[in-house]
Motif scaffolding. Structure first.
Motif, PDB file in Angstrom:
ATOM      1  N   ILE A 119       0.816  -1.215   0.000  1.00 37.09           N
ATOM      2  CA  ILE A 119       0.000   0.000   0.000  1.00 37.09           C
ATOM      3  C   ILE A 119       0.850   1.266   0.000  1.00 37.09           C
ATOM      4  O   ILE A 119       0.554   2.233  -0.704  1.00 37.09           O
ATOM      5  CB  ILE A 119      -0.956   0.023   1.212  1.00 37.09           C
ATOM      6  CG1 ILE A 119      -1.841  -1.226   1.236  1.00 37.09           C
ATOM      7  CG2 ILE A 119      -1.808   1.285   1.227  1.00 37.09           C
ATOM      8  CD1 ILE A 119      -2.807  -1.331   0.081  1.00 37.09           C
ATOM      9  N   ALA A 120       1.942   1.280   0.760  1.00 37.61           N
ATOM     10  CA  ALA A 120       2.690   2.525   0.985  1.00 37.61           C
ATOM     11  C   ALA A 120       3.251   3.125  -0.297  1.00 37.61           C
ATOM     12  O   ALA A 120       3.314   4.344  -0.440  1.00 37.61           O
ATOM     13  CB  ALA A 120       3.825   2.288   1.989  1.00 37.61           C
ATOM     14  N   SER A 121       3.649   2.287  -1.255  1.00 36.28           N
ATOM     15  CA  SER A 121       4.230   2.819  -2.483  1.00 36.28           C
ATOM     16  C   SER A 121       3.187   3.412  -3.416  1.00 36.28           C
ATOM     17  O   SER A 121       3.526   4.119  -4.370  1.00 36.28           O
ATOM     18  CB  SER A 121       5.009   1.726  -3.210  1.00 36.28           C
ATOM     19  OG  SER A 121       4.148   0.678  -3.602  1.00 36.28           O
ATOM     20  N   ALA A 124       0.618   8.315  -1.202  1.00 35.92           N
ATOM     21  CA  ALA A 124       1.593   9.256  -0.642  1.00 35.92           C
ATOM     22  C   ALA A 124       1.434   9.407   0.864  1.00 35.92           C
ATOM     23  O   ALA A 124       2.410   9.429   1.606  1.00 35.92           O
ATOM     24  CB  ALA A 124       1.444  10.620  -1.325  1.00 35.92           C
ATOM     25  N   GLY A 125       0.176   9.514   1.327  1.00 33.80           N
ATOM     26  CA  GLY A 125      -0.048   9.743   2.758  1.00 33.80           C
ATOM     27  C   GLY A 125       0.440   8.602   3.627  1.00 33.80           C
ATOM     28  O   GLY A 125       0.960   8.819   4.717  1.00 33.80           O
ATOM     29  N   VAL A 126       0.258   7.362   3.156  1.00 32.26           N
ATOM     30  CA  VAL A 126       0.720   6.206   3.929  1.00 32.26           C
ATOM     31  C   VAL A 126       2.241   6.220   4.027  1.00 32.26           C
ATOM     32  O   VAL A 126       2.820   6.010   5.109  1.00 32.26           O
ATOM     33  CB  VAL A 126       0.220   4.893   3.294  1.00 32.26           C
ATOM     34  CG1 VAL A 126       0.739   3.690   4.085  1.00 32.26           C
ATOM     35  CG2 VAL A 126      -1.308   4.872   3.251  1.00 32.26           C
ATOM     36  N   MET A 127       2.910   6.464   2.916  1.00 32.90           N
ATOM     37  CA  MET A 127       4.365   6.553   2.928  1.00 32.90           C
ATOM     38  C   MET A 127       4.832   7.672   3.862  1.00 32.90           C
ATOM     39  O   MET A 127       5.746   7.491   4.675  1.00 32.90           O
ATOM     40  CB  MET A 127       4.877   6.803   1.512  1.00 32.90           C
ATOM     41  CG  MET A 127       6.382   7.039   1.409  1.00 32.90           C
ATOM     42  SD  MET A 127       7.351   5.580   1.832  1.00 32.90           S
ATOM     43  CE  MET A 127       7.109   4.589   0.360  1.00 32.90           C
ATOM     44  N   ARG A 128       4.192   8.827   3.765  1.00 28.44           N
ATOM     45  CA  ARG A 128       4.611   9.970   4.581  1.00 28.44           C
ATOM     46  C   ARG A 128       4.464   9.696   6.071  1.00 28.44           C
ATOM     47  O   ARG A 128       5.364  10.010   6.854  1.00 28.44           O
ATOM     48  CB  ARG A 128       3.781  11.200   4.188  1.00 28.44           C
ATOM     49  CG  ARG A 128       4.183  11.819   2.867  1.00 28.44           C
ATOM     50  CD  ARG A 128       3.199  12.879   2.442  1.00 28.44           C
ATOM     51  NE  ARG A 128       3.660  13.556   1.229  1.00 28.44           N
ATOM     52  CZ  ARG A 128       2.874  13.932   0.237  1.00 28.44           C
ATOM     53  NH1 ARG A 128       1.574  13.697   0.299  1.00 28.44           N
ATOM     54  NH2 ARG A 128       3.368  14.545  -0.818  1.00 28.44           N
ATOM     55  N   ILE A 129       3.344   9.089   6.471  1.00 26.38           N
ATOM     56  CA  ILE A 129       3.137   8.911   7.907  1.00 26.38           C
ATOM     57  C   ILE A 129       3.975   7.754   8.449  1.00 26.38           C
ATOM     58  O   ILE A 129       4.388   7.763   9.613  1.00 26.38           O
ATOM     59  CB  ILE A 129       1.631   8.748   8.231  1.00 26.38           C
ATOM     60  CG1 ILE A 129       1.378   8.969   9.718  1.00 26.38           C
ATOM     61  CG2 ILE A 129       1.093   7.434   7.746  1.00 26.38           C
ATOM     62  CD1 ILE A 129       1.758  10.349  10.220  1.00 26.38           C
ATOM     63  N   ASN A 195      -8.040   0.304   2.931  1.00 23.63           N
ATOM     64  CA  ASN A 195      -6.885  -0.138   3.720  1.00 23.63           C
ATOM     65  C   ASN A 195      -5.898   1.008   3.936  1.00 23.63           C
ATOM     66  O   ASN A 195      -5.333   1.161   5.026  1.00 23.63           O
ATOM     67  CB  ASN A 195      -6.176  -1.297   3.025  1.00 23.63           C
ATOM     68  CG  ASN A 195      -6.927  -2.605   3.160  1.00 23.63           C
ATOM     69  OD1 ASN A 195      -7.695  -2.802   4.111  1.00 23.63           O
ATOM     70  ND2 ASN A 195      -6.734  -3.521   2.216  1.00 23.63           N
ATOM     71  N   ALA A 196      -5.698   1.819   2.905  1.00 21.99           N
ATOM     72  CA  ALA A 196      -4.809   2.977   3.040  1.00 21.99           C
ATOM     73  C   ALA A 196      -5.359   3.966   4.053  1.00 21.99           C
ATOM     74  O   ALA A 196      -4.617   4.532   4.867  1.00 21.99           O
ATOM     75  CB  ALA A 196      -4.612   3.659   1.685  1.00 21.99           C
TER      76      ALA A 196
END
Length: 511
Positions: A119-121, A124-129, A195-196
């Motif tokens: 999911i993170a890739s 953007a928000g998931v990667m950032r947090i 999920n994100a």
């Protein structure tokens, strides 16, 4: 005929309400500083649609999860987020972080690993947090070196950079969260979208544990989850979907635990947890329903990749995890008694019923309690760490209960229970000092009632260290002032733990 509101119409109204809540929160009113540790395109919008072009991060798969050397070049993501070397190091640190430790399940085959890898890739928000929380934890580890008297000027400057990067990523993630809520509310969203969203909510709440100023914002997010959940589930039923996607179910269960802990820091907490607790028994988002889903979702989530060793691990840990789950329920009764106008003094029957529930729970899981007391060390088995955690949560309930009885404020069993908590905590932290961050809440509760000065000094030292990393682990604020013996004891613990070791370091880092 009456006009029946369409579920998506309700979701849109709740989306607007949730967006207003986010915008009115103190954290959203602050303009994020542009971090020198990340490059974000001003033209880029958060990426959350399934049709977006995707670029897979160079992250090891769970089958071959071996750290690789980090390249010095930036890693561009599909959402135009670019990571510097420091950001990459923070992201890679996630799998060894205290956040993962607190969950208990080893990272490789956890739901967090699924979010991290799949999911993170894309979002953007998931990667950032993810990066924000890991950066804040790395910064706090550096401050712990200062607490131990070993911080160099270079390390101090690194801590400043990490905090600057963490806050920048965090504030940008909040904007991504708002956009993702809008997207799901208007279009329904895919499973990955949902999920994100729940991953961001969980990670944002966990970030709040690193920042004592974020308690109020955490309650705003929990109210946001409440506002989103029922309209979304109603929309799912209209579309013949049964419930939340698998990963979101487990993430919501984790969020419910955080809501319970936050209920002890503010009387505004605990509402989401009470919603889940009041759901019908057959509801997929009832508190018990989420527990059973959380216990069975990983083989479904990972599919045929999920190895036999992990199935055995899940089965072995089921009983103590069930004990831990059941230990959360009496906290509602304790909080209700503690926050009543007379601290439950007129509700003798209520206190007696609560004690019967605790006694029955202890009898049902006497084997788990005995193992926690008798075992010398874990032998690196996850089972024993789970046994320690569940047992300490149970004993903490007994300690809290002892503060509710006006006729017997120091029952004869109290010293024995507090001594047992200290003994289990001591052998756990001695074997693995990082376990302190998983066991910090019951150890804090034990400290408020111990009369053994040696035990008190040890517990105090552990909690002071824990607060450098987790300044918001569930001890109360001013809401509890004057709330009888329990409130006085909790405030005393709060004053004991909140020292210049945390506040001075935060002030220095902020310049």
């Amino acid at each position: 005929m009456h006009n029946v509101p369409h579920p998506k119409g309700e979701m849109r109204r709740d989306s607007a309400h949730l967006r207003t809540m986010l915008q009115d929160s103190p954290e959203m009113r602050l303009e994020p500083t542009r971090s020198t540790e990340s490059v974000v395109s001003d033209r880029a919008r958060p990426s959350f649609t399934s049709s977006s072009p995707r670029l897979t991060l160079d992250v090891p798969s769970p089958v071959n999860f071996v750290p690789s050397a980090l390249p010095t070049a930036h890693i561009p993501l599909s959402n135009s987020l670019q990571l510097t070397l420091q950001d990459q190091q923070s992201f890679m640190y996630v799998r060894d972080s205290v956040m993962v430790l607190r969950i208990g399940k080893p990272f490789q085959w956890s739901s967090l690993s699924y979010i991290y890898l799949n999911i993170a890739s894309k979002y953007a928000g998931v990667m950032r947090i993810f990066i924000a929380g890991a950066s804040m934890e790395l910064r706090s580890k550096t401050l712990l070196d200062r607490h131990d008297g070993t911080l160099s000027s270079d390390q101090y400057e690194r801590a400043r950079r990490l905090e600057h990067s963490a806050r920048s990523h965090y504030h940008l993630a909040l904007k991504d969260l708002s956009a993702l809520v809008d997207h799901i509310s208007f279009s329904g969203g895919s499973d990955d979208d949902v999920n994100a969203l729940f991953a961001m909510w969980f990670l944002i709440l966990h970030f709040g544990l690193y920042d004592s100023q974020s308690i109020g914002a955490s309650h705003v997010h929990l109210e946001g989850i409440r506002s989103f959940l029922q309209p979304y589930l109603k929309s799912c039923r209209e579309q013949d979907k049964t419930t939340l996607p698998l990963a979101s179910q487990q993430l919501l269960y984790y969020i419910s635990y955080m809501d319970i802990y936050l209920a002890f820091s503010s009387m505004a907490g605990g509402r989401l947890w009470m919603d889940l607790l009041s759901e019908d028994a057959d509801s997929p988002v009832s508190y018990d329903g989420l527990f059973y889903s959380a216990r069975s979702c990983l083989p479904k989530l990972w599919g045929t990749q999920y190895p036999i060793s992990e199935l055995l691990d899940d089965l072995e840990n089921y009983r103590p995890l069930h004990f831990l789950h059941l230990c959360q329920k009496p906290k509602l009764s304790i909080l209700n008694l503690a926050t009543s106008s007379d601290m439950g003094r007129s509700d003798r029957a209520g206190r007696q019923q609560l004690w019967k529930e605790l006694t029955k729970l202890g009898d049902e899981f006497a084997d788990v309690l005995a193992l926690a007391d008798k075992v010398v060390d874990t032998g690196t088995r996850r089972l024993i760490w789970t046994v320690y955690h569940a047992s300490l949560e149970f004993y903490a309930l007994q300690v809290l209960y002892s503060s509710l009885d006006p006729d017997d404020e120091s029952p004869p069993w109290l010293d024995r229970v507090v001594a047992t908590v200290t003994s289990i905590g001591y052998k756990a932290v001695k074997e693995d000092p990082r376990q302190l961050y998983r066991l910090v809440w019951p150890l804090a509760i034990a400290m408020i009632r111990t009369r053994d000065l040696v035990h008190r000094d040890w517990l105090k030292d552990q909690l002071l260290r824990a607060q450098i990393l987790l300044p918001s682990f569930g001890l109360p604020g001013s809401d509890w002032d004057g709330k009888g013996l329990l409130g006085q004891l909790l405030l005393e613990a709060n004053r004991t733990c909140h020292t210049v070791a945390t506040t001075a370091d935060q002030r220095l880092l902020k310049g």
